[in-house]
Structures are given as structure tokens and as C-alpha cells.
Motif scaffolding. Structure first.
Motif, PDB file in Angstrom:
ATOM      1  N   VAL A 170       0.867  -1.178   0.000  1.00  0.00           N
ATOM      2  CA  VAL A 170       0.000   0.000   0.000  1.00  0.00           C
ATOM      3  C   VAL A 170       0.902   1.225   0.000  1.00  0.00           C
ATOM      4  O   VAL A 170       1.993   1.195   0.591  1.00  0.00           O
ATOM      5  N   MET A 172       0.777   5.508   0.754  1.00  0.00           N
ATOM      6  CA  MET A 172      -0.023   6.615   1.259  1.00  0.00           C
ATOM      7  C   MET A 172       0.828   7.879   1.352  1.00  0.00           C
ATOM      8  O   MET A 172       2.044   7.804   1.503  1.00  0.00           O
ATOM      9  N   LEU A 181      -4.287   2.703   9.258  1.00  0.00           N
ATOM     10  CA  LEU A 181      -4.461   1.716   8.196  1.00  0.00           C
ATOM     11  C   LEU A 181      -4.664   0.314   8.757  1.00  0.00           C
ATOM     12  O   LEU A 181      -5.460  -0.474   8.225  1.00  0.00           O
ATOM     13  N   VAL A 184      -8.225  -0.456   9.258  1.00  0.00           N
ATOM     14  CA  VAL A 184      -8.943  -0.736   8.003  1.00  0.00           C
ATOM     15  C   VAL A 184      -8.679  -2.182   7.578  1.00  0.00           C
ATOM     16  O   VAL A 184      -9.596  -2.895   7.147  1.00  0.00           O
ATOM     17  N   VAL A 185      -7.426  -2.618   7.708  1.00  0.00           N
ATOM     18  CA  VAL A 185      -7.070  -3.998   7.382  1.00  0.00           C
ATOM     19  C   VAL A 185      -7.822  -4.968   8.289  1.00  0.00           C
ATOM     20  O   VAL A 185      -8.385  -5.974   7.830  1.00  0.00           O
ATOM     21  N   CYS A 227       1.776  -4.204  10.199  1.00  0.00           N
ATOM     22  CA  CYS A 227       1.993  -3.143   9.219  1.00  0.00           C
ATOM     23  C   CYS A 227       3.330  -2.461   9.492  1.00  0.00           C
ATOM     24  O   CYS A 227       3.584  -2.039  10.623  1.00  0.00           O
ATOM     25  N   PHE A 282     -11.421  -4.816   1.289  1.00  0.00           N
ATOM     26  CA  PHE A 282     -10.417  -3.815   1.635  1.00  0.00           C
ATOM     27  C   PHE A 282     -10.414  -2.667   0.629  1.00  0.00           C
ATOM     28  O   PHE A 282     -10.307  -1.502   1.030  1.00  0.00           O
ATOM     29  N   GLU A 283     -10.501  -2.972  -0.643  1.00  0.00           N
ATOM     30  CA  GLU A 283     -10.435  -1.913  -1.653  1.00  0.00           C
ATOM     31  C   GLU A 283     -11.539  -0.881  -1.442  1.00  0.00           C
ATOM     32  O   GLU A 283     -11.298   0.336  -1.537  1.00  0.00           O
ATOM     33  N   TYR A 286     -10.803   0.964   1.947  1.00  0.00           N
ATOM     34  CA  TYR A 286      -9.612   1.816   1.797  1.00  0.00           C
ATOM     35  C   TYR A 286      -9.953   3.087   1.015  1.00  0.00           C
ATOM     36  O   TYR A 286      -9.517   4.188   1.395  1.00  0.00           O
ATOM     37  N   ASP A 287     -10.702   2.962  -0.059  1.00  0.00           N
ATOM     38  CA  ASP A 287     -11.083   4.143  -0.830  1.00  0.00           C
ATOM     39  C   ASP A 287     -11.887   5.116   0.019  1.00  0.00           C
ATOM     40  O   ASP A 287     -11.690   6.344  -0.043  1.00  0.00           O
ATOM     41  N   PHE A 289     -11.739   5.352   3.275  1.00  0.00           N
ATOM     42  CA  PHE A 289     -10.788   5.852   4.272  1.00  0.00           C
ATOM     43  C   PHE A 289      -9.908   6.963   3.699  1.00  0.00           C
ATOM     44  O   PHE A 289      -9.714   8.011   4.332  1.00  0.00           O
ATOM     45  N   ILE A 290      -9.387   6.781   2.506  1.00  0.00           N
ATOM     46  CA  ILE A 290      -8.510   7.778   1.888  1.00  0.00           C
ATOM     47  C   ILE A 290      -9.272   9.040   1.530  1.00  0.00           C
ATOM     48  O   ILE A 290      -8.778  10.163   1.700  1.00  0.00           O
TER      49      ILE A 290
END
Length: 369
Positions: A170, A172, A181, A184-185, A227, A282-283, A286-287, A289-290
Motif C-alpha cells: 500500500v 499513502m 491503516l 482498516v485492514v 503493518c 479492503f479496496e 480503503y477508498d 478511508f482515503i
């Protein structure tokens, strides 16, 4: 900046393994090779198999193989193959990761579309972190077994057959968001387990998150997240690793053991379905989250973790005395630590002391203004 969280599933070194290796003396077949008796593992050789979701990822994989791009941190005799080569020459063992099943279950646009598989490796985390700059973002490495799995404070953990073991990349830009993160995982792991059970008509598995990075089932640990990040060219390069007990009863329990207890006739969860579902989940998370921060995920996260309203004892040294106080967990702070309220009605941020395996022992509090 380094995030190091514990991946602590696993158990003592395995004495024997079947290592996929193409022998020069038998150029048209794969031979299973046993390590030397008496050694924990044979680390002299390693096989990697590359597989892409589409022709675009397969072209990247072909280039990685042709240019001998992938390197390992240890001095291993590395052999790299395309999935198409393996299909022609070798019939996978029953418990090997099914690359085709995984790709058929995957529906992402970025994550998990280029896969590196190994039957036996030091650590999936080492593969993605050591080759980060040469791999597309979202590349995943999966292993059937690993013998130098990485954990918090440089701890090493072994991994038996039946564990789902994978790491992915990933990238960032916002350093303030990097510590979050792992949450989120964690959410993607628990949501994937629930989704695969629902799709297969299986009993509900109430997988929960123990802060900051463990997955629990019925009070027992069944998974963990690691992580790590490095900062380069104004971006954080993050390697995220997951270990999940899918079909290994030891050392605690596993998802399939839970299902068998619930319904002896229930079919088993597969590693391939879970990791594909993980990336599908996750995708999307994650989107969100970002683009919007962790806020939109808080309700789901707090509904999954174990700690809302938990009372925690804090021990602090005051001169020659150890003073104890009790705080109540409220949630997470913006920096990813625990937010708690003391009996004095003040809000505190709780930090682990870095010395204990149990994050709820040795917590250090900081009063918030």
C-alpha cells in the motif's frame, strides 16, 4: 516511521516440508524436495510462482521473471515461475494455494491482482517489503508455510499448514492516516470472514478485533496484522501482513474448527475465498478511508472490536510508589491510540509501553486538553 504490530498465531518450527523446486537434472518435471533432517527449515532454496488477474498483470509478471527483478533478503537459491509453467509441469498438492480459484473470486481494480505464491518461504512480509519499489501497488504474496514470520518488536513466529499467510503493498501520502491503516485492514479481515460464510450458507462467525491488531473468536486469538512503513519520495511505502488460522486447530483454534463445532456437516472455508474476499472488501474500505478519513468507518469498527466501555487499570510510578487508576475506553483518538475517560471525567489517550505482548498491560496514559 515504523508501525510494528504483533503477528502472534503460531507455533514451533516444522521439521519437514515439501519444497517445489525445478531440478536441473530433471528439466521437464517438478520434484518435491525434503529439507535436511535436524534443521528447523531448509532456507537454501525458495520457489515463487507469479500469477496475474488479467493480461496486464501477467505482462508485469513476465517482466519481473525475465529480468530477475525479485530478490530475497536472505541468500536463497531463488527460482521464479509463471503460473502457466507450473500448470504444464506440476500438479499442485491438495493443500497448496489454488491460484485459479483465488483469481476467480477476486473482483478488485487494484489490490491483489498480481499474486506471488510460494509453498515455503521465510516470510511473505520480506518478499513485498524487500521488493516494494519494483512491484505494483497492491501486489500480494501468499505462502503455504513460512518459518520466519515477523511480529512486533522483531519477534519471529512459525506458521503451520492451514494458516492463511499473506502480505501486500500500500502507498499513502498522509502520514497522520498511516497509523489507522491497520484498523482498516482488521475490518476487511472480519468482514471477509462474514461474507464468505454468508455466500456459502455457513453459520455466522462473529470474528472480533482486539485492539490494535488481533482477530479473536470466542475469546481465542485466530489472527493478527502486521503493518510496517518506510518514507521515501514524500510517500509512505507500507507492507501489510495478515496471518489467519483458517484450518489449523493449534495453537488456539481456527475458523473451520468453529464451523465443525457449530455444524458437523458444514463445508470448510478456504484460504483462497477468504483472501479474495478480503481484497474485495479492503479496496472499498480503503477508498472510503482515503477520501473521507476513518470517521465513516468508526461505527462498523466499534461494532466489531471488543473494547467499548471496557474498564482498564493504569499503573503509574509516583516516586517510590505504584499508583493505580481506572479508566473507561471510549474509542480511538485521531492518532489511532485508545481514547479513555478517567473517573475524574478527564479524557486520556492510552499508549502501549512497548514491552508487553498484551497491549492492555503496561498502558501509559496522556491527559488530553
Amino acid at each position: 516511521m515504523l508501525l510494528s504490530t504483533s503477528l502472534r498465531l503460531l507455533y514451533p518450527a516444522i521439521s519437514f516440508s515439501s519444497l517445489l523446486k525445478l531440478k536441473s537434472s530433471t528439466p521437464r518435471c517438478f520434484r518435491l524436495q525434503e529439507p535436511m533432517v535436524g534443521s528447523a527449515m531448509d532456507s537454501s532454496s525458495c520457489t515463487l510462482v507469479l500469477c496475474g488477474k488479467s493480461s496486464a498483470e501477467n505482462e508485469i509478471a513476465e517482466s519481473l521473471k525475465k529480468n530477475d527483478t525479485i530478490k530475497l533478503s536472505e541468500n536463497s537459491d531463488l527460482s521464479v515461475f509463471m503460473k502457466s509453467e507450473v500448470d504444464k509441469l506440476y500438479k499442485q498438492e491438495e493443500k497448496s494455494f489454488d491460484l485459479e480459484l483465488y483469481m476467480n473470486c477476486l473482483s478488485t481494480q487494484r489490490f491483489g491482482r498480481l499474486l506471488i505464491w510460494s509453498p515455503l518461504i521465510t516470510s511473505t512480509h520480506d518478499v513485498v517489503s524487500s521488493n516494494f519499489s519494483d512491484l505494483p501497488i497492491g501486489t500480494v504474496c501468499v505462502a503455504d508455510r513460512q518459518y520466519k514470520g515477523r511480529g512486533r518488536s522483531k519477534n519471529v513466529w512459525e506458521s503451520p499448514v492451514g494458516c492463511l499467510l499473506f502480505s501486500f503493498t500500500v502507498q499513502m501520502e498522509d502520514g497522520r492516516a498511516v497509523p489507522l491503516l491497520q484498523y482498516v485492514v482488521s475490518l476487511a479481515v472480519t468482514e471477509a470472514i462474514k461474507e464468505v460464510c454468508e455466500k456459502n450458507g455457513l453459520p455466522y462467525i462473529d470474528a472480533r478485533i482486539k485492539w490494535p491488531n488481533d482477530i479473536y473468536l470466542n475469546g481465542l486469538k485466530v489472527g493478527g496484522i502486521l503493518c510496517t512503513s518506510t518514507y521515501r519520495s514524500k510517500k509512505f511505502n507500507i507492507s501489510a501482513g495478515i496471518g489467519l488460522n483458517v484450518d489449523n486447530d493449534k495453537p488456539t483454534t481456527c475458523l473451520n474448527a468453529f464451523l465443525r463445532d457449530m455444524s458437523p456437516a458444514a463445508c470448510c472455508l478456504t484460504r483462497e475465498e477468504i483472501v479474495a474476499s478480503f481484497f474485495n472488501k479492503f479496496e472499498k474500505l480503503y477508498d472510503l478511508f482515503i477520501n473521507q478519513g476513518f470517521g465513516p468507518l468508526e461505527e462498523l469498527y466499534y461494532g466489531t472490536w471488543l473494547h467499548s466501555g471496557q474498564r482498564v487499570i493504569i499503573q503509574e510510578n509516583n516516586k517510590d510508589q505504584v499508583m493505580e487508576s481506572v479508566v473507561t475506553v471510549q474509542g480511538l483518538t485521531s492518532s489511532g491510540y485508545l481514547l479513555a475517560m478517567g473517573d475524574d471525567n478527564h479524557m486520556y489517550e492510552l499508549h502501549p509501553d512497548g514491552n508487553s505482548f498484551d497491549f492492555f498491560k503496561g498502558l501509559i496514559r496522556r491527559k488530553l486538553q
